[in-house]
Design a protein around this motif. Structure first.
Motif, PDB file in Angstrom:
ATOM      1  N   ASP A   1     -15.203  76.438 -85.439  1.00  0.00           N
ATOM      2  CA  ASP A   1     -13.828  75.971 -85.627  1.00  0.00           C
ATOM      3  C   ASP A   1     -12.963  76.173 -84.392  1.00  0.00           C
ATOM      4  N   THR A   2     -13.086  77.340 -83.749  1.00  0.00           N
ATOM      5  CA  THR A   2     -12.207  77.666 -82.624  1.00  0.00           C
ATOM      6  C   THR A   2     -12.784  77.291 -81.271  1.00  0.00           C
ATOM      7  N   GLY A   3     -14.122  77.189 -81.189  1.00  0.00           N
ATOM      8  CA  GLY A   3     -14.753  76.926 -79.903  1.00  0.00           C
ATOM      9  C   GLY A   3     -14.815  78.136 -78.989  1.00  0.00           C
ATOM     10  N   LEU A   4     -14.407  79.291 -79.507  1.00  0.00           N
ATOM     11  CA  LEU A   4     -14.433  80.512 -78.701  1.00  0.00           C
ATOM     12  C   LEU A   4     -15.835  81.109 -78.695  1.00  0.00           C
ATOM     13  N   ARG A   5     -16.166  81.804 -77.643  1.00  0.00           N
ATOM     14  CA  ARG A   5     -17.517  82.322 -77.479  1.00  0.00           C
ATOM     15  C   ARG A   5     -17.913  83.304 -78.578  1.00  0.00           C
ATOM     16  N   LYS A   6     -19.162  83.212 -78.956  1.00  0.00           N
ATOM     17  CA  LYS A   6     -19.734  84.113 -79.952  1.00  0.00           C
ATOM     18  C   LYS A   6     -19.963  85.509 -79.373  1.00  0.00           C
ATOM     19  N   TYR A   7     -20.565  85.559 -78.197  1.00  0.00           N
ATOM     20  CA  TYR A   7     -20.950  86.856 -77.635  1.00  0.00           C
ATOM     21  C   TYR A   7     -19.805  87.481 -76.844  1.00  0.00           C
ATOM     22  N   GLU A   8     -19.478  88.710 -77.210  1.00  0.00           N
ATOM     23  CA  GLU A   8     -18.483  89.451 -76.456  1.00  0.00           C
ATOM     24  C   GLU A   8     -19.118  90.543 -75.604  1.00  0.00           C
ATOM     25  N   LYS A   9     -20.401  90.795 -75.821  1.00  0.00           N
ATOM     26  CA  LYS A   9     -21.143  91.732 -74.978  1.00  0.00           C
ATOM     27  C   LYS A   9     -22.529  91.163 -74.698  1.00  0.00           C
ATOM     28  N   SER A  10     -23.048  91.514 -73.515  1.00  0.00           N
ATOM     29  CA  SER A  10     -24.436  91.191 -73.206  1.00  0.00           C
ATOM     30  C   SER A  10     -25.080  92.402 -72.544  1.00  0.00           C
ATOM     31  N   PHE A  11     -26.372  92.563 -72.802  1.00  0.00           N
ATOM     32  CA  PHE A  11     -27.143  93.672 -72.228  1.00  0.00           C
ATOM     33  C   PHE A  11     -28.384  93.074 -71.588  1.00  0.00           C
ATOM     34  N   SER A  12     -28.509  93.247 -70.271  1.00  0.00           N
ATOM     35  CA  SER A  12     -29.646  92.679 -69.547  1.00  0.00           C
ATOM     36  C   SER A  12     -30.368  93.784 -68.791  1.00  0.00           C
ATOM     37  N   LEU A  13     -31.642  93.970 -69.121  1.00  0.00           N
ATOM     38  CA  LEU A  13     -32.453  95.003 -68.493  1.00  0.00           C
ATOM     39  C   LEU A  13     -33.711  94.364 -67.926  1.00  0.00           C
TER      40      LEU A  13
ATOM     41  N   ALA B   1     -13.112  87.667 -74.370  1.00  0.00           N
ATOM     42  CA  ALA B   1     -13.500  88.562 -73.277  1.00  0.00           C
ATOM     43  C   ALA B   1     -15.010  88.806 -73.328  1.00  0.00           C
ATOM     44  N   LEU B   2     -15.571  89.098 -72.167  1.00  0.00           N
ATOM     45  CA  LEU B   2     -17.013  89.326 -72.068  1.00  0.00           C
ATOM     46  C   LEU B   2     -17.293  90.587 -71.267  1.00  0.00           C
ATOM     47  N   MET B   3     -18.096  91.491 -71.853  1.00  0.00           N
ATOM     48  CA  MET B   3     -18.596  92.649 -71.131  1.00  0.00           C
ATOM     49  C   MET B   3     -20.091  92.447 -70.901  1.00  0.00           C
ATOM     50  N   ALA B   4     -20.498  92.412 -69.642  1.00  0.00           N
ATOM     51  CA  ALA B   4     -21.903  92.203 -69.293  1.00  0.00           C
ATOM     52  C   ALA B   4     -22.459  93.482 -68.676  1.00  0.00           C
ATOM     53  N   ILE B   5     -23.450  94.070 -69.343  1.00  0.00           N
ATOM     54  CA  ILE B   5     -24.086  95.296 -68.870  1.00  0.00           C
ATOM     55  C   ILE B   5     -25.419  94.920 -68.227  1.00  0.00           C
ATOM     56  N   ILE B   6     -25.633  95.349 -66.987  1.00  0.00           N
ATOM     57  CA  ILE B   6     -26.893  95.072 -66.304  1.00  0.00           C
ATOM     58  C   ILE B   6     -27.474  96.381 -65.779  1.00  0.00           C
ATOM     59  N   SER B   7     -28.805  96.438 -65.782  1.00  0.00           N
ATOM     60  CA  SER B   7     -29.440  97.661 -65.298  1.00  0.00           C
ATOM     61  C   SER B   7     -30.939  97.452 -65.163  1.00  0.00           C
ATOM     62  N   THR B   8     -31.566  98.364 -64.454  1.00  0.00           N
ATOM     63  CA  THR B   8     -32.994  98.584 -64.574  1.00  0.00           C
ATOM     64  C   THR B   8     -33.165  99.799 -65.477  1.00  0.00           C
ATOM     65  N   ALA B   9     -34.398 100.106 -65.829  1.00  0.00           N
ATOM     66  CA  ALA B   9     -34.657 101.346 -66.558  1.00  0.00           C
ATOM     67  C   ALA B   9     -34.295 102.528 -65.655  1.00  0.00           C
TER      68      ALA B   9
ATOM     69  N   ASN C   1     -25.917  92.607 -85.247  1.00  0.00           N
ATOM     70  CA  ASN C   1     -24.707  92.517 -84.428  1.00  0.00           C
ATOM     71  C   ASN C   1     -24.693  91.134 -83.797  1.00  0.00           C
ATOM     72  N   GLU C   2     -23.993  90.212 -84.449  1.00  0.00           N
ATOM     73  CA  GLU C   2     -24.002  88.816 -84.014  1.00  0.00           C
ATOM     74  C   GLU C   2     -23.236  88.597 -82.712  1.00  0.00           C
ATOM     75  N   ARG C   3     -22.419  89.585 -82.305  1.00  0.00           N
ATOM     76  CA  ARG C   3     -21.569  89.401 -81.132  1.00  0.00           C
ATOM     77  C   ARG C   3     -22.179  89.982 -79.858  1.00  0.00           C
ATOM     78  N   TYR C   4     -23.443  90.404 -79.937  1.00  0.00           N
ATOM     79  CA  TYR C   4     -24.083  91.103 -78.820  1.00  0.00           C
ATOM     80  C   TYR C   4     -25.346  90.346 -78.410  1.00  0.00           C
ATOM     81  N   PHE C   5     -25.336  89.797 -77.173  1.00  0.00           N
ATOM     82  CA  PHE C   5     -26.534  89.159 -76.633  1.00  0.00           C
ATOM     83  C   PHE C   5     -27.403  90.207 -75.950  1.00  0.00           C
ATOM     84  N   VAL C   6     -28.678  90.213 -76.268  1.00  0.00           N
ATOM     85  CA  VAL C   6     -29.600  91.215 -75.737  1.00  0.00           C
ATOM     86  C   VAL C   6     -30.780  90.525 -75.069  1.00  0.00           C
TER      87      VAL C   6
END
Length: 335
Positions: free
Chosen positions: A102-114, A235-243, A269-274
């Protein structure tokens, strides 16, 4: 899956990558498989009453188009436009393509990339930071390149600054100074952020990149940013890291454990991309053919595999535990 388009070219690159993974046309670890299956499963239920999100291909294509304006800032490709790899298109397509029906606003507000080091995490995050600053059409955007200390925080920020300076279409939208990037018409700021940053009150983030989260001894920076969340529409928080080397009382390892539970469905958690790119527990770490699970960019070429093999041989032939441990953690992304 019920995605049965007769002409394969009509399938969006994000979805095509996911199909390639679940149909085992690419070598990936279990966690990446689950992330791709999650996308395909969501396509099956998109727009329903219980799942009010849809995959907007135009929104996904917009972030792809943005990276056409971004240029490499380091190495042999410096100065050349960035050509996204299929795995990068999947990640970016998911993060920016899933929106509310309905709003077109982004689903994911956080992402975690390892993933393992030297797989262009910082390059992609620099492009995302600039998109959140200049391409998202946010009024007075506040975007933070956050890390455990000042120097680390400036790595992604300086890459973003260099990228903006080398990309005419981006440079003309921004005012670029030594320690601050602002939008010429919408104001706001793109700045580095660390525990050493003074005056951390009053934040209203529209975006944040948390770099090398494994190096954080506490969740102070994460908590600082997250406590200011919710005042922006997408808003989007993107977390990046290696182990990392530590698993006890390490906020990144705790986040990794939480994100694994999202992938297996233990936590919703539908708002978190992993996206976790790692070897599986029973994999033979000496087998170069599976290193691509943690190294989607480095291990995709013969030269990259050869360099990884050189590093592997040096570490294991040395018999030095510290060198072996370092290869496992940084090159194979194993905690």
């Amino acid at each position: 899956m019920k995605i049965n388009l007769e002409v394969e070219d009509l399938i969006h690159p994000c979805t095509q990558y996911a199909l390639d993974i679940v149909e085992k046309r690419r070598i990936v670890g279990r966690s990446e498989y689950l992330a791709c299956k999650r996308h395909l499963d969501d396509l099956e239920r998109q727009g329903s009453e219980e799942f009010p999100w849809i995959f907007d291909e135009a929104k996904a294509n917009k972030i792809y188009d943005w990276f056409h304006y971004c240029h490499h800032v380091k190495g042999a490709l410096a100065g050349q436009p960035i050509e996204l790899e299929p795995f990068q298109k999947f990640d970016l397509g998911c993060i920016f393509g899933w929106v509310h029906k309905d709003t077109g606003l982004r689903k994911y507000e956080k992402s975690f990339s390892l993933m393992a080091r030297k797989n262009a995490k910082s390059t992609i995050m620099s492009g995302i930071a600039l998109y959140l600053m200049a391409g998202d059409k946010e009024e007075s955007p506040e975007v933070y390149c956050a890390a455990v200390d000042r120097e680390q925080a400036r790595i992604v920020w300086k890459d973003a600054r260099s990228m903006a300076q080398k990309s005419p279409d981006i440079r003309k939208r921004l005012k670029i100074r030594n320690n601050l990037i602002t939008h010429l018409t919408r104001g706001g700021e793109l700045i580095p952020l660390s525990k050493e940053t003074k005056n951390k009150d009053g934040y209203n983030p529209s975006g944040a990149i948390i770099d090398e989260y494994h190096a954080h001894s506490t969740s102070e920076i994460y908590d600082l940013i997250w406590s200011a969340w919710g005042q922006r529409n997408q808003a989007l928080m993107a977390i990046i890291s290696t182990a990392g080397f530590e698993t006890v009382e390490n906020p990144c390892y705790d986040e990794y454990t939480y994100c694994k539970k999202i992938l297996i469905g233990e936590i919703v958690n539908e708002r978190y991309f992993v996206m976790i790119r790692e070897l599986d527990p029973d994999d033979d770490e000496h087998n170069p053919s599976i290193w691509i699970k943690a190294n989607p960019l480095r291990a995709a070429t013969a030269a990259g595999i050869e360099k990884l093999k050189e590093q592997h041989d040096e570490a294991f032939n040395s018999g030095i535990p510290k060198k072996i441990r370092n290869f496992r953690v940084k090159n194979l992304n194993k905690w």
